[in-house]
Design a protein around this motif. Structure first.
Motif, mmCIF file in Angstrom:
data_model
loop_
_atom_site.group_PDB
_atom_site.id
_atom_site.type_symbol
_atom_site.label_atom_id
_atom_site.label_comp_id
_atom_site.label_asym_id
_atom_site.label_seq_id
_atom_site.Cartn_x
_atom_site.Cartn_y
_atom_site.Cartn_z
ATOM 1 N N GLN A 25 0.874 -1.183 0.000
ATOM 2 C CA GLN A 25 0.000 0.000 0.000
ATOM 3 C C GLN A 25 0.907 1.228 0.000
ATOM 4 O O GLN A 25 1.646 1.463 0.958
ATOM 5 N N ARG A 26 0.868 1.998 -1.094
ATOM 6 C CA ARG A 26 1.725 3.180 -1.191
ATOM 7 C C ARG A 26 1.178 4.266 -0.280
ATOM 8 O O ARG A 26 0.002 4.613 -0.338
ATOM 9 N N MET A 27 2.047 4.803 0.564
ATOM 10 C CA MET A 27 1.675 5.819 1.530
ATOM 11 C C MET A 27 1.907 7.214 0.938
ATOM 12 O O MET A 27 2.661 7.367 -0.025
ATOM 13 N N PRO A 28 1.294 8.257 1.515
ATOM 14 C CA PRO A 28 1.457 9.612 0.979
ATOM 15 C C PRO A 28 2.917 10.083 0.916
ATOM 16 O O PRO A 28 3.273 10.863 0.045
ATOM 17 N N ASP A 29 3.769 9.575 1.829
ATOM 18 C CA ASP A 29 5.176 9.993 1.810
ATOM 19 C C ASP A 29 6.008 9.200 0.807
ATOM 20 O O ASP A 29 7.214 9.389 0.701
ATOM 21 N N GLY A 30 5.372 8.278 0.043
ATOM 22 C CA GLY A 30 6.076 7.485 -0.960
ATOM 23 C C GLY A 30 6.539 6.128 -0.468
ATOM 24 O O GLY A 30 6.953 5.295 -1.261
ATOM 25 N N SER A 31 6.478 5.897 0.824
ATOM 26 C CA SER A 31 6.882 4.592 1.349
ATOM 27 C C SER A 31 5.782 3.565 1.072
ATOM 28 O O SER A 31 4.695 3.910 0.614
ATOM 29 N N ILE A 32 6.092 2.311 1.356
ATOM 30 C CA ILE A 32 5.123 1.241 1.132
ATOM 31 C C ILE A 32 4.870 0.538 2.457
ATOM 32 O O ILE A 32 5.800 0.146 3.161
ATOM 33 N N ASN A 33 3.595 0.400 2.796
ATOM 34 C CA ASN A 33 3.173 -0.352 3.975
ATOM 35 C C ASN A 33 2.626 -1.682 3.469
ATOM 36 O O ASN A 33 1.760 -1.717 2.599
ATOM 37 N N TRP A 34 3.154 -2.782 4.004
ATOM 38 C CA TRP A 34 2.765 -4.110 3.539
ATOM 39 C C TRP A 34 1.575 -4.586 4.347
ATOM 40 O O TRP A 34 1.640 -4.702 5.563
ATOM 41 N N LYS A 35 0.455 -4.838 3.660
ATOM 42 C CA LYS A 35 -0.837 -5.149 4.300
ATOM 43 C C LYS A 35 -1.410 -6.461 3.771
ATOM 44 O O LYS A 35 -0.938 -7.004 2.808
ATOM 45 N N ASN A 36 -2.507 -6.877 4.390
ATOM 46 C CA ASN A 36 -3.322 -8.011 3.952
ATOM 47 C C ASN A 36 -2.523 -9.297 3.712
ATOM 48 O O ASN A 36 -2.528 -9.850 2.614
ATOM 49 N N PRO A 37 -1.831 -9.802 4.741
ATOM 50 C CA PRO A 37 -1.028 -11.015 4.539
ATOM 51 C C PRO A 37 -1.889 -12.236 4.224
ATOM 52 O O PRO A 37 -2.974 -12.404 4.771
ATOM 53 N N LEU A 38 -1.378 -13.038 3.292
ATOM 54 C CA LEU A 38 -2.020 -14.296 2.911
ATOM 55 C C LEU A 38 -0.981 -15.408 3.013
ATOM 56 O O LEU A 38 0.185 -15.193 2.689
ATOM 57 N N PRO A 39 -1.401 -16.600 3.430
ATOM 58 C CA PRO A 39 -0.429 -17.704 3.472
ATOM 59 C C PRO A 39 0.048 -18.055 2.069
ATOM 60 O O PRO A 39 -0.692 -17.898 1.098
ATOM 61 N N LEU A 40 1.294 -18.498 1.978
ATOM 62 C CA LEU A 40 1.830 -18.918 0.686
ATOM 63 C C LEU A 40 1.246 -20.266 0.317
ATOM 64 O O LEU A 40 1.126 -21.151 1.161
ATOM 65 N N GLU A 41 0.876 -20.406 -0.944
ATOM 66 C CA GLU A 41 0.383 -21.695 -1.429
ATOM 67 C C GLU A 41 1.571 -22.485 -1.947
ATOM 68 O O GLU A 41 2.426 -21.954 -2.640
#
Length: 190
Positions: free
Chosen positions: A120-136
């Protein structure tokens, strides 16, 4: 934060009406099903789609690109990350959630509990990693009779000697009859 500005882009043009397999420079595989890309109204687009891909699989690439691995301020350990941006005529497209894109990421680190996150790109340009899903983890079934473990030129040599190389029972039997000569490299299970 510069997020992903320093990662090189790889561009692919694909026909949205056809299933497509893409492999990136670092070996990520993307299996894109037909009609996967949707316009802003949720309708499949027709014709060619431009797919921009960026990847950072090694720690040095992640650091050089200015990327972080944080989820709501909590540090994550990453085995790599990638970015996809599908467009048609300059307009951003969506990925049909009912179809998705099957992805295989080569990784030296595959620790128990690793998950797939959405950036999720944040207003300051950084990325916040959201909505984790298990690896298949899925295995692909393969017809054993389609496998070929013969050494180079084995079938060519048999054909030159006049043998029918399409008789797999014969070619396998002959090949394995020589197994005792290679006992240092072959092991039997009893």
């Amino acid at each position: 934060a510069d997020a992903d500005r320093y990662l090189p882009s790889q561009s692919f043009s694909l026909d949205n009406r056809k299933d497509t397999l893409i492999q990136t420079e670092d070996g990520i595989l993307f299996a894109v099903p037909a009609n996967c890309f949707l316009d802003k109204n949720g309708k499949p687009v027709s014709g060619n789609v431009d797919l921009n891909i960026k990847e950072a699989l090694k720690p040095e690439e992640i650091i050089k690109a200015g990327l972080e691995t944080r989820s709501d301020g909590k540090l994550l350990e990453s085995a790599g990350m990638f970015y996809l941006n599908p467009t048609k005529d300059g307009e951003n497209l969506k990925i049909d959630p009912a179809k998705g894109i099957y992805t295989e990421v080569p990784s030296e680190k595959n620790k128990p509990g690793m998950q797939l996150y959405e950036g999720q790109r944040m207003p300051d340009g950084s990325i916040n990693w959201k909505n984790p899903l298990p690896l298949e983890k899925s295995l692909t079934p393969v017809d054993i009779f389609s496998l070929n473990f013969y050494p180079p030129l084995y079938l060519d040599s048999l054909q030159k000697m006049g043998y029918n190389i399409k008789d797999k029972k014969f070619t396998d039997s002959l090949y394995y009859s020589f197994a005792s000569y290679f006992s240092n490299s072959l092991h039997s299970v009893r």
